[in-house]
Design a protein around this motif. Structure first.
Motif, short mmCIF file in Angstrom:
data_model
loop_
_atom_site.label_atom_id
_atom_site.label_comp_id
_atom_site.label_asym_id
_atom_site.label_seq_id
_atom_site.Cartn_x
_atom_site.Cartn_y
_atom_site.Cartn_z
N CYS A 35 0.85 -1.18 0.00
CA CYS A 35 0.00 0.00 0.00
C CYS A 35 0.89 1.23 0.00
O CYS A 35 1.83 1.31 0.79
CB CYS A 35 -0.87 -0.02 1.26
SG CYS A 35 -1.97 1.38 1.37
N THR A 36 0.63 2.17 -0.89
CA THR A 36 1.44 3.39 -0.91
C THR A 36 0.73 4.50 -0.16
O THR A 36 -0.50 4.45 0.04
CB THR A 36 1.68 3.88 -2.36
OG1 THR A 36 0.43 4.35 -2.88
CG2 THR A 36 2.23 2.76 -3.23
N SER A 37 1.48 5.53 0.24
CA SER A 37 0.89 6.63 0.98
C SER A 37 -0.09 7.41 0.09
O SER A 37 -0.95 8.12 0.59
CB SER A 37 1.98 7.55 1.52
OG SER A 37 2.84 7.94 0.48
N SER A 38 0.03 7.26 -1.22
CA SER A 38 -0.91 7.97 -2.09
C SER A 38 -2.20 7.16 -2.31
O SER A 38 -3.08 7.60 -3.04
CB SER A 38 -0.25 8.29 -3.43
OG SER A 38 0.15 7.10 -4.08
N HIS A 91 -3.58 0.19 6.29
CA HIS A 91 -2.44 1.10 6.10
C HIS A 91 -2.88 2.45 5.55
O HIS A 91 -2.14 3.42 5.63
CB HIS A 91 -1.40 0.48 5.17
CG HIS A 91 -0.47 -0.45 5.89
ND1 HIS A 91 0.08 -0.16 7.12
CD2 HIS A 91 0.01 -1.67 5.55
CE1 HIS A 91 0.85 -1.16 7.50
NE2 HIS A 91 0.82 -2.10 6.58
N PRO A 100 0.13 3.98 9.06
CA PRO A 100 1.25 3.58 8.20
C PRO A 100 2.11 2.45 8.78
O PRO A 100 2.89 1.85 8.05
CB PRO A 100 2.07 4.87 8.08
CG PRO A 100 1.76 5.63 9.33
CD PRO A 100 0.36 5.28 9.71
#
Ligand SMILES: [Zn+2]
Length: 124
Positions: free
Chosen positions: A56-59, A86, A90
């Motif tokens: 999972c990316t922060s975006s 997430h 995070p």
């Protein structure tokens, strides 16, 4: 004997042969969980991942390993909920684990099955 490339070719053929429905089901399962968890992933991708079950990316891009289509619904839920959480947290801290336990009570056993054997891998 180039077994590696043969495996890749077979997997690609499997995708072309109509595992599309299974991928659709995985994405629908993910979106149903997103509603329950009140998160909003920007994109859900399903693709080959050799070293992890999901990321999972922060975006807001959630990526799931294609071979989840061959695992049980319980295992799919474990990886899906892990990645979707997430979007709220995070890290893998105490709150993260508490939320995971609330939604997927058996996740520790599922994690143990994922982490054993030569192809051990985890969600990230
Ligand atoms: Zn994680």
């Amino acid at each position: 004997m180039r077994e590696g490339s043969g495996d890749r070719a077979r997997r690609a053929a499997g995708r072309r042969r109509g595992s599309g429905d299974a991928v659709q089901e995985l994405r629908q399962r993910t979106m149903a969980w997103a509603v329950r968890l009140r998160v909003n992933p920007r994109t859900v991708r399903v693709q080959d991942m050799d070293r992890k079950w999901g990321s999972c990316t922060s975006s807001g891009t959630v990526t799931l390993a294609y071979d989840l289509v061959h695992r049980t619904g319980d295992f799919q839920d474990y990886v899906i909920v892990h990645e979707l959480l997430h979007l709220r947290l995070p890290n893998h801290g105490r709150l993260f684990k508490a939320l995971l336990t609330a939604h997927v009570p058996g996740w520790r056993e599922l994690e143990a099955t994922a982490a054993s054997g030569p192809a051990a891998r985890w969600p990230r």
